[in-house]
Each structure stands twice: as C-alpha cells, then as structure tokens.
Motif scaffolding. Structure first.
Motif, PDB file in Angstrom:
ATOM      1  N   ALA A  38       0.828  -1.204   0.000  1.00  0.00           N
ATOM      2  CA  ALA A  38       0.000   0.000   0.000  1.00  0.00           C
ATOM      3  C   ALA A  38       0.860   1.252   0.000  1.00  0.00           C
ATOM      4  N   GLN A  39       0.322   2.277  -0.638  1.00  0.00           N
ATOM      5  CA  GLN A  39       0.936   3.606  -0.591  1.00  0.00           C
ATOM      6  C   GLN A  39       0.097   4.446   0.361  1.00  0.00           C
ATOM      7  N   LYS A  40       0.619   4.705   1.535  1.00  0.00           N
ATOM      8  CA  LYS A  40      -0.165   5.367   2.579  1.00  0.00           C
ATOM      9  C   LYS A  40      -0.184   6.874   2.433  1.00  0.00           C
ATOM     10  N   ARG A  41       0.795   7.433   1.752  1.00  0.00           N
ATOM     11  CA  ARG A  41       0.807   8.867   1.476  1.00  0.00           C
ATOM     12  C   ARG A  41       1.195   9.068   0.019  1.00  0.00           C
ATOM     13  N   ALA A  73      -5.504   5.731   5.718  1.00  0.00           N
ATOM     14  CA  ALA A  73      -5.252   6.484   4.492  1.00  0.00           C
ATOM     15  C   ALA A  73      -4.573   5.603   3.461  1.00  0.00           C
ATOM     16  N   CYS A  74      -4.993   5.715   2.212  1.00  0.00           N
ATOM     17  CA  CYS A  74      -4.421   4.890   1.149  1.00  0.00           C
ATOM     18  C   CYS A  74      -4.540   5.635  -0.178  1.00  0.00           C
ATOM     19  N   PHE A  75      -3.450   5.659  -0.920  1.00  0.00           N
ATOM     20  CA  PHE A  75      -3.447   6.317  -2.222  1.00  0.00           C
ATOM     21  C   PHE A  75      -3.234   5.326  -3.366  1.00  0.00           C
ATOM     22  N   GLY A  76      -2.922   4.076  -3.042  1.00  0.00           N
ATOM     23  CA  GLY A  76      -2.731   3.072  -4.080  1.00  0.00           C
ATOM     24  C   GLY A  76      -2.427   1.720  -3.487  1.00  0.00           C
ATOM     25  N   LEU A  77      -2.722   0.665  -4.261  1.00  0.00           N
ATOM     26  CA  LEU A  77      -2.465  -0.702  -3.833  1.00  0.00           C
ATOM     27  C   LEU A  77      -1.778  -1.473  -4.947  1.00  0.00           C
ATOM     28  N   TRP A 178     -10.537   5.524  -3.001  1.00  0.00           N
ATOM     29  CA  TRP A 178     -10.297   5.650  -1.563  1.00  0.00           C
ATOM     30  C   TRP A 178     -10.848   6.942  -0.976  1.00  0.00           C
ATOM     31  N   LEU A 179     -11.649   7.668  -1.753  1.00  0.00           N
ATOM     32  CA  LEU A 179     -12.267   8.865  -1.207  1.00  0.00           C
ATOM     33  C   LEU A 179     -13.313   8.458  -0.174  1.00  0.00           C
ATOM     34  N   THR A 180     -13.242   9.049   0.988  1.00  0.00           N
ATOM     35  CA  THR A 180     -14.178   8.705   2.050  1.00  0.00           C
ATOM     36  C   THR A 180     -15.493   9.459   1.865  1.00  0.00           C
ATOM     37  N   LEU A 181     -16.566   8.731   1.825  1.00  0.00           N
ATOM     38  CA  LEU A 181     -17.878   9.344   1.692  1.00  0.00           C
ATOM     39  C   LEU A 181     -18.230  10.088   2.985  1.00  0.00           C
TER      40      LEU A 181
END
Length: 209
Positions: A38-41, A73-77, A178-181
């Motif tokens: 995962a890319q956390k930032r 938080a996650c920007f990619g997997l 990964w946008l939080t609703l």
C-alpha cells in the motif's frame, strides 16, 4: 458418539466422533495467497501490509482494498501472487544482505529483459518497502542488478524480487476508490477534531478557573 469440544458451537453441530469414509480432497484446492503493498501517502514508496486469500488476482485486489484501506489512508495498492515473489535469505539487523549476493555477470544475458520490482527490508519486524524497478532477464539477474543499484542502501536484511508484469497495480486515475464518503466520516479519527476540542476545553478552563 458425538465429538465434544470446549467450543459450544462445535457441540451444537452434533458432529459424529467417527466420520464415515469421505472422498479425499484434491491437494492445493484452496484459494491462493496474494501479497499486498500500500501507498499510505501520496508520492511515497509502497510498503508491504499483509496477505489475502483469493481465487484470482483481480478478486485479490478487491479483498485487499477492503482489508487494508477501509480504515487507514491509502493512495494506491499493489497486489501480487505469493508464488511470484522470490527473496534472499534473512540476515541479522547488524548485517547487510547485499554482501551475500554474488551472481556472475556471465549468467545475465542482455536479451530479453523485463522489469522487476524490488522491495527491501531495513530491519526485522518492519515492512518491506519499494526500492525501485530494474530491468533483467530473470530473477537472479534482477537481484544482481538490484545489488548494483540499491546495494548502498543500508541497513538491508532481506530483498524481495517480483516481475512487474505480475503485479496488479491501481492506476493513477483510480485514486477516487479511496475517497471517504461523508456518511463514513466516523471511521476517520481526524473527523472528530479531538485536538481542537481539547484545546477549546483548555482555553475555557484557563479563562474560567
């Protein structure tokens, strides 16, 4: 006679203590394991977060998203089948694994080549992080090239090597996954603004002793 257990759920199943003859299961008929990074930032290196079991790579990505990105938080997997990863032996924290890698250049043909992703572990108990990508003909060659490019990165106690073509990667345009609703804000501690409330409380306490 029924099988007894300390687990009441097993007792409720009324399982016979002696099973009748059953067909033998085929070996390796379970779901395969996949490793998740995962890319956390944003604009930081991918890091290993754990495994998932899944029937194929795409489903493994969906499971990974639910398992490892719902509450953080996650920007990619990135997801890759465990069998696609080869690794070096592990060394102690005060040692350098690159010193154990000695692959003659003669076994590294120039053609054909493919990209390999390299992950390194800086300390036991930590997570493997992405060091970069190398071009090579096979796993040993990729490891040799990785030593040339990343061998000055210390400490390093273990290295993972995997073909980039076998890594399922989230695309740049997939970040909205990964946008939080708004109705899920309760899952993010920052939404509670705890520090703001503490500071406000301190201010009121000081102003009105």
């Amino acid at each position: 006679m029924m099988l007894t257990s300390l687990d009441p759920r097993v007792n409720r199943l009324q399982v016979p203590a002696e099973w009748p003859d059953l067909p033998v299961k085929n070996q390796l008929d379970q779901w395969a394991t996949y490793e998740v990074f995962a890319q956390k930032r944003e604009n930081t290196a991918y890091a290993y977060v754990g495994p998932v079991h899944a029937p194929d790579l795409e489903v493994a990505f969906l499971f990974a998203k639910e398992q490892y990105s719902r509450r953080v938080a996650c920007f990619g997997l990135w997801v890759v089948k465990t069998q696609a990863i080869q690794h070096t032996p592990y060394v102690n924290d005060n040692e350098l694994v690159w010193g154990m890698i000695n692959i003659p250049a003669a076994i590294r043909p120039a053609e054909p080549q493919q990209p390999f992703e390299i992950f390194i572990l800086k300390k036991r108990g930590k997570a493997h992080t992405h060091a970069g990508m190398v071009m090579a003909s096979d796993y040993p060659a990729a490891l040799a090239v990785a030593k040339e490019q990343f061998g000055d990165q210390a400490p390093c106690v273990n290295v993972w090597v995997m073909p980039a073509a076998q890594v399922f990667k989230s695309a740049e345009e997939d970040k909205d996954l990964w946008l939080t609703l708004s109705e899920k804000k309760y899952r993010e501690p920052v939404a509670y603004k705890v520090l703001d409330k503490i500071n406000a409380f301190k201010t009121r306490t000081i102003s009105n002793p």
